[in-house]
Design a protein around this motif. Structure first.
Motif, PDB file in Angstrom:
ATOM      1  N   PHE A  94       0.745  -1.134  -0.149  1.00 34.58           N
ATOM      2  CA  PHE A  94       0.213   0.025  -0.036  1.00 34.58           C
ATOM      3  C   PHE A  94       0.982   1.221  -0.031  1.00 34.58           C
ATOM      4  O   PHE A  94       1.590   1.519   0.897  1.00 34.58           O
ATOM      5  CB  PHE A  94      -0.892   0.124   1.396  1.00 34.58           C
ATOM      6  N   CYS A  95       0.704   2.098  -1.006  1.00 31.77           N
ATOM      7  CA  CYS A  95       1.645   3.251  -0.995  1.00 31.77           C
ATOM      8  C   CYS A  95       0.584   4.634  -1.541  1.00 31.77           C
ATOM      9  O   CYS A  95      -0.643   4.221  -2.033  1.00 31.77           O
ATOM     10  CB  CYS A  95       2.544   3.161  -2.269  1.00 31.77           C
ATOM     11  N   ARG A  96       0.977   5.654  -0.871  1.00 27.93           N
ATOM     12  CA  ARG A  96       0.193   6.791  -1.261  1.00 27.93           C
ATOM     13  C   ARG A  96       1.009   7.532  -2.481  1.00 27.93           C
ATOM     14  O   ARG A  96       2.214   7.847  -2.441  1.00 27.93           O
ATOM     15  CB  ARG A  96       0.143   7.867  -0.001  1.00 27.93           C
ATOM     16  N   ILE A 158       1.187  -7.885  16.186  1.00 22.68           N
ATOM     17  CA  ILE A 158       0.263  -7.521  17.290  1.00 22.68           C
ATOM     18  C   ILE A 158      -0.824  -6.752  16.616  1.00 22.68           C
ATOM     19  O   ILE A 158      -1.974  -6.761  17.140  1.00 22.68           O
ATOM     20  CB  ILE A 158       0.962  -7.112  18.510  1.00 22.68           C
ATOM     21  N   ILE A 159      -0.467  -5.982  15.833  1.00 19.61           N
ATOM     22  CA  ILE A 159      -1.392  -4.963  15.259  1.00 19.61           C
ATOM     23  C   ILE A 159      -1.788  -5.750  14.153  1.00 19.61           C
ATOM     24  O   ILE A 159      -1.145  -5.873  13.288  1.00 19.61           O
ATOM     25  CB  ILE A 159      -0.658  -3.567  14.562  1.00 19.61           C
ATOM     26  N   ARG A 160      -3.008  -6.029  14.205  1.00 16.03           N
ATOM     27  CA  ARG A 160      -3.539  -6.999  13.198  1.00 16.03           C
ATOM     28  C   ARG A 160      -3.920  -6.337  11.700  1.00 16.03           C
ATOM     29  O   ARG A 160      -3.835  -4.973  11.619  1.00 16.03           O
ATOM     30  CB  ARG A 160      -4.977  -7.430  13.798  1.00 16.03           C
ATOM     31  N   TYR A 161      -3.867  -7.383  10.839  1.00 14.17           N
ATOM     32  CA  TYR A 161      -3.789  -6.850   9.153  1.00 14.17           C
ATOM     33  C   TYR A 161      -5.130  -6.081   9.250  1.00 14.17           C
ATOM     34  O   TYR A 161      -4.772  -4.694   8.365  1.00 14.17           O
ATOM     35  CB  TYR A 161      -3.793  -8.051   8.620  1.00 14.17           C
ATOM     36  N   ASP A 162      -6.336  -6.092   9.639  1.00 17.56           N
ATOM     37  CA  ASP A 162      -7.352  -5.370   9.434  1.00 17.56           C
ATOM     38  C   ASP A 162      -7.262  -3.891  10.238  1.00 17.56           C
ATOM     39  O   ASP A 162      -8.147  -3.137   9.816  1.00 17.56           O
ATOM     40  CB  ASP A 162      -8.623  -6.041   9.923  1.00 17.56           C
ATOM     41  N   GLU A 163      -6.346  -3.902  11.140  1.00 19.57           N
ATOM     42  CA  GLU A 163      -6.036  -2.416  11.757  1.00 19.57           C
ATOM     43  C   GLU A 163      -4.996  -1.809  11.146  1.00 19.57           C
ATOM     44  O   GLU A 163      -4.616  -0.480  11.477  1.00 19.57           O
ATOM     45  CB  GLU A 163      -5.749  -2.622  13.179  1.00 19.57           C
ATOM     46  N   GLN A 164      -4.259  -2.166  10.172  1.00 18.76           N
ATOM     47  CA  GLN A 164      -3.085  -1.645   9.441  1.00 18.76           C
ATOM     48  C   GLN A 164      -3.252  -0.470   8.738  1.00 18.76           C
ATOM     49  O   GLN A 164      -4.651  -0.193   8.035  1.00 18.76           O
ATOM     50  CB  GLN A 164      -2.245  -2.718   8.501  1.00 18.76           C
ATOM     51  N   SER A 165      -2.332   0.558   8.751  1.00 16.61           N
ATOM     52  CA  SER A 165      -2.656   2.046   8.078  1.00 16.61           C
ATOM     53  C   SER A 165      -2.587   1.564   6.521  1.00 16.61           C
ATOM     54  O   SER A 165      -1.759   0.873   6.028  1.00 16.61           O
ATOM     55  CB  SER A 165      -1.800   2.871   8.564  1.00 16.61           C
ATOM     56  N   VAL A 166      -3.497   2.460   5.790  1.00 19.36           N
ATOM     57  CA  VAL A 166      -3.366   2.146   4.156  1.00 19.36           C
ATOM     58  C   VAL A 166      -3.101   3.380   3.765  1.00 19.36           C
ATOM     59  O   VAL A 166      -3.880   4.392   3.623  1.00 19.36           O
ATOM     60  CB  VAL A 166      -4.714   1.859   3.695  1.00 19.36           C
TER      61      VAL A 166
END
Length: 418
Positions: A94-96, A158-166
């Protein structure tokens, strides 16, 4: 990092380092011809495997001169970068991507493209292998370095994938009409504070506020534009074989996850057969217990592995069965036989959000008020309701330890019907 354009230009004048990569692009027709896609993928993955960094496209790395990108090539370059991140880097990166106008030393305004690459929670593989960045160069990782990095990243998750920043998505991309349903009377009145508490927004390592994976999946109209595999491929066949010649209906079901569940449910209802018998009053017998289909679809979107690029949920209907494929293995501590007795959520945030989405299906005959059930009743309902209708117990299978397949068998037609 490099918050203003002036800061970025100052760094460009100093040249490349561990967090800055400069690229001058060459074109052939309507395509980027140089650098090669594989080489660019290696560079991007190396940055993500090392630290937060920025790629600036439209700058000569040797002279540090801003050459710019022609206006008619901007869309071409952006598509090129997104394709590399999605197709050539595993898991997808994921890149901006931002277009910036800059004024050069000779007073001319030129356009450049800035690609912000976040330090990832995963170790990324690119076409030539596993790379990390040392200074301004990429280096292939030795087995020892790769093993150590994989351990570190595993602990960091520990930060789950669904909480990862996009970072590729903008905070304003979350649609209030889609996330407002999660509000309660006790929720914060400040929208950003509420979204941060709900983890639809988060702060990356540089302090930038951006959507999470869950924010993209639940609060944007077209999540597949950011997370390209976030959709359901639905196909209905006339017979019992997977053959395009016998295809009756097909569509890619997109949108927020709660909308995907509703539209996939309607797809099954539209394409399954409903038999009628007189006993003496008319009684309809559907091919599938729709309550079981509903639970299966909710489980698929809630528990699939969204980090696996190129693997979407597949919903395939045949004359004798329904097959539902969900990307991702089951947790190490579980077995196929234990699915109906145990609970384990890969995406805890997504599951909690779906548990707050009301069921908005016409003629839904279940007792569920919200999409997700936190009591672990989903799989038992799938099994009991399907077996009651068809006489056959649904089957779960794990394919190559990377995809969970559910088969629900169709009810047999009454005597005299085919």
């Amino acid at each position: 990092m490099f918050e203003t354009t002036d800061e970025l230009l100052k760094q460009i004048r100093l040249g490349e380092d561990s967090s800055l990569e400069l690229k001058d692009l060459r074109y052939k027709g309507n395509q980027v011809n140089d650098p090669h896609r594989n080489s660019m993928a290696d560079e991007l993955a190396a940055m993500a495997n090392t630290a937060n960094g920025v790629f600036v496209l439209g700058v000569d790395d040797k002279s540090r001169t801003v050459v710019g990108i022609p206006e008619d090539k901007l869309d071409v370059v952006e598509t090129w970068v997104r394709g590399i991140c999605n197709d050539l880097i595993t898991p997808q990166l994921f890149c901006r991507i931002r277009i910036l106008p800059v004024t050069t030393n000779d007073g001319e305004e030129r356009l450049i493209i800035r690609v912000d690459v976040p330090r990832s929670l995963y170790v990324h593989k690119s076409p030539s292998g596993y790379f990390h960045r040392i200074g301004s160069s990429k280096r292939e990782m030795s087995p020892e370095v790769l093993f150590r990095l994989a351990q570190q990243r595993s602990q960091a998750r520990i930060i789950r994938y669904d909480e990862q920043s996009v970072n590729a998505a903008h905070r304003d991309g979350l649609d209030k009409a889609l996330w407002e349903k999660f509000k309660t009377p006790l929720s914060s009145k400040d929208d950003e504070e509420f979204l941060l508490k709900l983890k639809l927004l988060t702060q990356d390592e540089d302090g930038n506020v951006c959507p999470t994976v869950s924010g993209v999946l639940m609060a944007t109209h077209y999540p597949q534009e950011i997370i390209s595999n976030a959709f359901i491929q639905a196909v209905a066949y006339r017979g019992t074989e997977r053959n395009a010649a016998y295809q009756l209906d097909a569509r890619d079901i997109v949108g927020p996850l709660d909308i995907q569940v509703a539209e996939a449910y309607d797809f099954v209802k539209k394409n399954m057969r409903v038999y009628a018998v007189k006993e003496p009053a008319r009684r309809d017998i559907p091919q599938y217990a729709m309550q079981a289909v509903f639970e299966a679809l909710v489980n698929a979107v809630a528990h699939r592995d969204y980090s696996i690029y190129g693997s979407k949920i597949r919903l395939h209907l045949f004359s004798d069965r329904l097959e539902l494929y969900s990307p991702g293995s089951i947790p190490n501590t579980m077995t196929i036989d234990a699915l109906s007795q145990r609970q384990s959520a890969r995406n805890e945030l997504l599951a909690s959000l779906l548990a707050r989405c009301p069921v908005l299906l016409p003629n839904y005959d279940g007792e569920r008020e919200f999409l997700m059930d936190k009591r672990g009743e989903g799989v038992p309902i799938i099994i009991t309701e399907s077996e009651k209708l068809s006489g056959r117990k649904p089957e779960y299978r794990l394919l190559d330890d990377s995809e969970l397949m559910l088969t629900i068998f169709a009810a047999q037609p009454p005597h005299g019907e085919d």
